[in-house]
Scaffold this active site. Structure first.
Site, short mmCIF file in Angstrom:
data_model
loop_
_atom_site.label_atom_id
_atom_site.label_comp_id
_atom_site.label_asym_id
_atom_site.label_seq_id
_atom_site.Cartn_x
_atom_site.Cartn_y
_atom_site.Cartn_z
N PRO A 1 0.79 -1.23 0.00
CA PRO A 1 0.00 0.00 0.00
C PRO A 1 0.83 1.29 0.00
CG PRO A 1 -0.13 -1.11 2.13
CD PRO A 1 0.52 -2.07 1.17
N ASN A 2 0.33 2.23 -0.78
CA ASN A 2 0.87 3.60 -0.88
C ASN A 2 2.19 3.69 -1.63
OD1 ASN A 2 -1.27 4.87 0.66
ND2 ASN A 2 -0.42 3.78 2.42
N ARG B 1 4.82 11.04 -2.33
CA ARG B 1 4.47 10.71 -0.95
C ARG B 1 5.65 11.01 -0.01
NH1 ARG B 1 4.61 4.53 1.33
NH2 ARG B 1 3.81 5.06 3.38
N TYR C 1 10.78 9.15 1.75
CA TYR C 1 10.85 8.11 0.72
C TYR C 1 11.54 8.54 -0.57
CZ TYR C 1 7.52 5.89 3.86
OH TYR C 1 6.92 5.34 4.97
N ASN D 1 8.32 -5.25 -0.75
CA ASN D 1 8.14 -4.11 0.13
C ASN D 1 6.64 -4.09 0.44
OD1 ASN D 1 7.90 -1.79 1.55
ND2 ASN D 1 8.95 -0.47 0.06
N ALA E 1 3.04 -0.77 4.94
CA ALA E 1 2.51 -0.88 6.31
C ALA E 1 2.09 -2.31 6.65
CB ALA E 1 1.33 0.08 6.48
N HIS F 1 4.06 -4.67 9.02
CA HIS F 1 3.98 -4.61 10.48
C HIS F 1 2.71 -5.25 11.03
CE1 HIS F 1 7.10 -1.79 9.48
NE2 HIS F 1 6.25 -0.96 8.91
N ASP G 1 1.71 -15.61 5.84
CA ASP G 1 1.29 -16.97 5.50
C ASP G 1 1.40 -17.23 4.00
OD1 ASP G 1 0.79 -17.52 8.13
OD2 ASP G 1 -1.39 -17.38 7.98
N GLU H 1 12.89 -9.07 2.22
CA GLU H 1 12.04 -7.95 2.66
C GLU H 1 12.83 -6.66 2.44
OE1 GLU H 1 10.57 -8.14 6.72
OE2 GLU H 1 10.56 -5.95 6.83
N HIS I 1 12.75 -2.13 2.42
CA HIS I 1 12.12 -0.84 2.73
C HIS I 1 13.01 0.28 2.24
CE1 HIS I 1 9.24 -2.95 5.21
NE2 HIS I 1 10.26 -3.61 5.72
N LEU I 2 12.37 1.35 1.76
CA LEU I 2 13.16 2.53 1.39
C LEU I 2 13.74 3.19 2.63
CD1 LEU I 2 10.20 2.92 -0.60
CD2 LEU I 2 12.10 3.99 -1.81
N SER I 3 12.91 3.33 3.66
CA SER I 3 13.36 3.98 4.89
C SER I 3 13.96 2.95 5.84
CB SER I 3 12.17 4.68 5.57
OG SER I 3 11.20 3.73 5.95
N ARG J 1 12.62 4.64 12.96
CA ARG J 1 11.36 5.39 12.94
C ARG J 1 10.48 5.01 14.13
NH1 ARG J 1 8.88 5.01 7.15
NH2 ARG J 1 7.66 6.74 8.00
N ARG K 1 6.93 0.49 13.68
CA ARG K 1 7.59 0.03 12.44
C ARG K 1 8.77 -0.89 12.72
NH1 ARG K 1 5.18 3.51 8.51
NH2 ARG K 1 4.72 5.51 9.45
C1 DQA Z 1 8.06 1.30 4.02
C2 DQA Z 1 8.11 1.44 5.55
C3 DQA Z 1 6.74 1.15 6.15
O1 DQA Z 1 6.78 1.30 7.56
C4 DQA Z 1 5.70 2.11 5.60
O2 DQA Z 1 4.43 1.79 6.11
C5 DQA Z 1 5.70 2.15 4.12
C6 DQA Z 1 6.98 2.16 3.42
C7 DQA Z 1 9.41 1.71 3.38
O3 DQA Z 1 9.62 1.33 2.23
O4 DQA Z 1 10.20 2.40 3.99
O5 DQA Z 1 4.66 2.25 3.49
O6 DQA Z 1 7.83 -0.06 3.70
#
Ligand code: DQA
Length: 148
Positions: free
Chosen positions: A9-10, A17, A22, A73, A76, A79, A86, A97, A99-101, A106, A110
């Site tokens: 998502p997002n 964003r 990010y 990725n 959210a 978490h 599953d 796995e 993540h950009l951040s 944080r 997270r």
């Molecule tokens: C994220 C980190 C997550 O905590 C957050 O909800 C995201 C982006 C990242 O790529 O840093 O949507 O996965």
């Protein structure tokens, strides 16, 4: 060799964003870089993004029929989602796995990942480069496994 890249998502909003967190690169641009890298490496690659947990589970189930590995990725859902955990476990495919951040730098919510303990590895905090580093990581893992 085939690698499937899943974005949650997002992440379709990358570029606009929270750019201070990010960066300014779009998901399309990141996917284009991965595509280029995969061609150089002689690997096929496919992409999927959804804001919906069920759609992500459905697509993991589709991709698992032919893929060698996942880069994910989960945004959210990282978490919170037992369903994604599953689905990845059901696939029996290795995954990274990413993540950009740096999620550990944080908010505390997270710091928990429902995916990390079963992952081959975790890449977090390198901005859009996290995708390219995760690609290198899974590729060396797959090549190493294949040469055993
Ligand atoms: C994220 C980190 C997550 O905590 C957050 O909800 C995201 C982006 C990242 O790529 O840093 O949507 O996965």
């Amino acid at each position: 060799m085939h690698i499937s890249v899943i974005n949650g998502p997002n992440l379709n909003l990358l570029g606009q964003r929270e750019p201070s967190v990010y960066g300014v690169e779009t998901l399309e641009s990141i996917e284009a870089k991965l595509k280029k890298k995969s061609i150089t490496e002689g690997v096929s690659i496919e992409f999927f993004q959804s804001n919906s947990e069920g759609a992500l589970v459905d697509q993991i189930q589709k991709f698992m029929k032919h893929t060698n590995a996942f880069l994910i990725n989960a945004g959210a859902y990282t978490h919170t989602s037992i369903a994604l955990r599953d689905a990845l476990l059901s696939s029996s495919k290795p995954y990274v796995e990413l993540h950009l951040s740096n999620t550990f730098a944080r908010e505390e919510f997270r710091h928990k990942s429902l995916l990390a303990d079963n992952a081959v590895g975790l890449v977090s905090g390198f901005g859009s480069n996290s995708y390219l580093l995760a690609f290198d990581g899974i590729l060396s893992y797959l090549r190493n496994e294949n040469s055993k």
